[in-house]
Design a protein around this motif. Structure first.
Motif, PDB file in Angstrom:
ATOM      1  N   LEU A  10       0.819  -1.206   0.000  1.00 13.04           N
ATOM      2  CA  LEU A  10       0.000   0.000   0.000  1.00 13.04           C
ATOM      3  C   LEU A  10       0.855   1.258   0.000  1.00 13.04           C
ATOM      4  CD1 LEU A  10      -2.802  -0.965   2.564  1.00 13.04           C
ATOM      5  CD2 LEU A  10      -2.760  -1.304   0.077  1.00 13.04           C
TER       6      LEU A  10
ATOM      7  N   ALA B 274      -0.098   5.220   0.406  1.00 16.58           N
ATOM      8  CA  ALA B 274      -1.214   6.115   0.742  1.00 16.58           C
ATOM      9  C   ALA B 274      -2.542   5.358   0.722  1.00 16.58           C
ATOM     10  CB  ALA B 274      -1.250   7.311  -0.203  1.00 16.58           C
ATOM     11  N   GLY B 275      -2.506   4.116   1.210  1.00 17.82           N
ATOM     12  CA  GLY B 275      -3.726   3.331   1.354  1.00 17.82           C
ATOM     13  C   GLY B 275      -4.187   2.592   0.121  1.00 17.82           C
ATOM     14  N   ILE B 276      -3.464   2.703  -1.008  1.00 17.23           N
ATOM     15  CA  ILE B 276      -3.851   2.073  -2.268  1.00 17.23           C
ATOM     16  C   ILE B 276      -2.717   1.160  -2.736  1.00 17.23           C
ATOM     17  CG2 ILE B 276      -4.450   2.499  -4.701  1.00 17.23           C
ATOM     18  CD1 ILE B 276      -6.625   3.384  -2.795  1.00 17.23           C
TER      19      ILE B 276
ATOM     20  N   GLU C 126     -11.008  -4.691  -1.566  1.00 14.38           N
ATOM     21  CA  GLU C 126     -10.910  -3.617  -0.581  1.00 14.38           C
ATOM     22  C   GLU C 126     -10.704  -2.245  -1.222  1.00 14.38           C
ATOM     23  OE1 GLU C 126      -7.822  -4.791   2.075  1.00 14.38           O
ATOM     24  OE2 GLU C 126      -8.947  -6.482   2.899  1.00 14.38           O
TER      25      GLU C 126
ATOM     26  N   GLU D  56       5.506   7.280  -1.342  1.00 12.41           N
ATOM     27  CA  GLU D  56       4.335   7.695  -0.578  1.00 12.41           C
ATOM     28  C   GLU D  56       4.416   9.180  -0.223  1.00 12.41           C
ATOM     29  OE1 GLU D  56       3.536   5.690   3.225  1.00 12.41           O
ATOM     30  OE2 GLU D  56       1.471   5.583   2.504  1.00 12.41           O
TER      31      GLU D  56
END
Length: 228
Positions: A26, A28-30, A67, A221
Motif C-alpha cells: 500500500l 497512501a492506502g492504495i 478492498e 508515498e
C-alpha cells in the motif's frame, strides 16, 4: 485510435521487503500497482487496461481488489498471466491486444506508481507520430564506464535515463515480440530496436521513480502526498 495500457506487475517483488510483493504494497492506502491503473484511466477512460500479474498472486490480488474504493472497482481491467521474465509477461499481455486494428500500446511498469496523466498523454502523442516512443530524463549525476576493470569518465550529456510507459504502434510491437527475446533486452524499446525500428524519445519526469528497495516505498508515498 484505440489505446491499450499493459501494466506489468508480474514479478515476485522481493527486494522491496514486506510480507506481500511490492506491487501489492500500500502507498497512501492504495496498492502500488493501482496508482498506474488510476492514471491511465484518468487520462482516457476509453483506454483498455491490461494488468499482468504473477500467477501465484491471483488470490492475493482478489483480496486487495475487494478492498479498493467503490469508484476504483468500476474501472474495467483485464487480468493477464505473467511469465518467467518481464519480456515474457509483456508478450502474454500482448495476447489480449487484437491483431490488425489501428491501435497504440503503452507498456508500463507497476513499480512506477507516480506516472502522471500529463506524461501518459505525451507518450500517446509521441508514439502516434513516430510509432515507437520512450520517455527519458537527463542525467544529473556524474557517470563513469568500466573498461577492463578500470573506470573511465564519460560525458553525462550523451546519456539519458529511460523510463516507462514506453508506447508503440500495436502491430509494430507485436511483430517485434514475435522475434527472439534475449536477457540482454531489458525493456520494450530494446525488443523493438532489435527488430529494426528506430526509437524516439519523449519527455519523462524526475518524479516517475521506480520502486525497488524498501526506502523507495516511503519516498513514493511522500511524493504522492505532496503532488496529490
Amino acid at each position: 485510435m484505440q489505446k491499450y495500457a499493459i501494466i506489468v506487475a508480474g514479478g515476485e517483488g522481493n527486494r522491496a521487503g514486506g510480507v506481500v510483493p511490492k506491487q501489492f504494497q500500500l502507498i497512501a492506502g492504495i496498492p502500488m500497482l493501482w496508482w498506474s491503473v488510476r492514471a491511465f484511466h484518468a487520462e482516457d477512460p476509453d483506454t483498455r487496461i491490461i494488468l499482468v500479474l504473477h500467477p501465484g498472486f491471483f488470490d492475493e490480488w482478489d483480496l486487495l481488489y475487494a478492498e479498493l474504493p467503490e469508484a476504483d472497482r468500476k474501472i474495467d481491467v483485464h487480468i493477464s498471466c505473467g511469465g518467467r521474465s518481464r519480456l515474457e509477461s509483456v508478450r502474454n499481455g500482448l495476447m489480449s491486444v487484437p491483431d490488425g486494428n489501428d491501435a497504440l500500446v503503452a507498456v508500463h511498469d507497476a513499480a512506477r506508481p507516480l506516472v502522471s496523466v500529463e506524461m501518459i498523454s505525451r507518450g500517446w502523442l509521441a508514439a502516434e507520430e513516430s510509432g515507437a516512443a520512450v520517455p527519458a530524463v537527463g542525467m544529473t549525476d556524474s557517470i563513469r564506464r568500466i573498461e577492463s576493470g578500470v573506470s573511465v569518465s564519460v560525458p553525462r550529456k550523451d546519456y539519458v535515463k529511460v523510463q516507462t510507459p514506453q508506447v508503440f504502434d500495436a502491430s509494430l510491437l507485436k511483430h517485434a515480440y514475435e522475434g527472439i527475446l534475449s536477457d540482454l533486452m531489458t525493456d520494450d524499446a530494446s525488443v523493438v530496436e532489435a527488430a529494426g525500428h528506430k526509437i524516439s524519445l519523449y519527455e519523462g519526469s524526475p518524479y516517475n521513480m521506480k520502486v525497488t528497495e524498501p526506502l523507495d516505498i516511503k519516498i513514493a508515498e511522500t511524493l504522492i502526498e505532496l503532488i496529490s
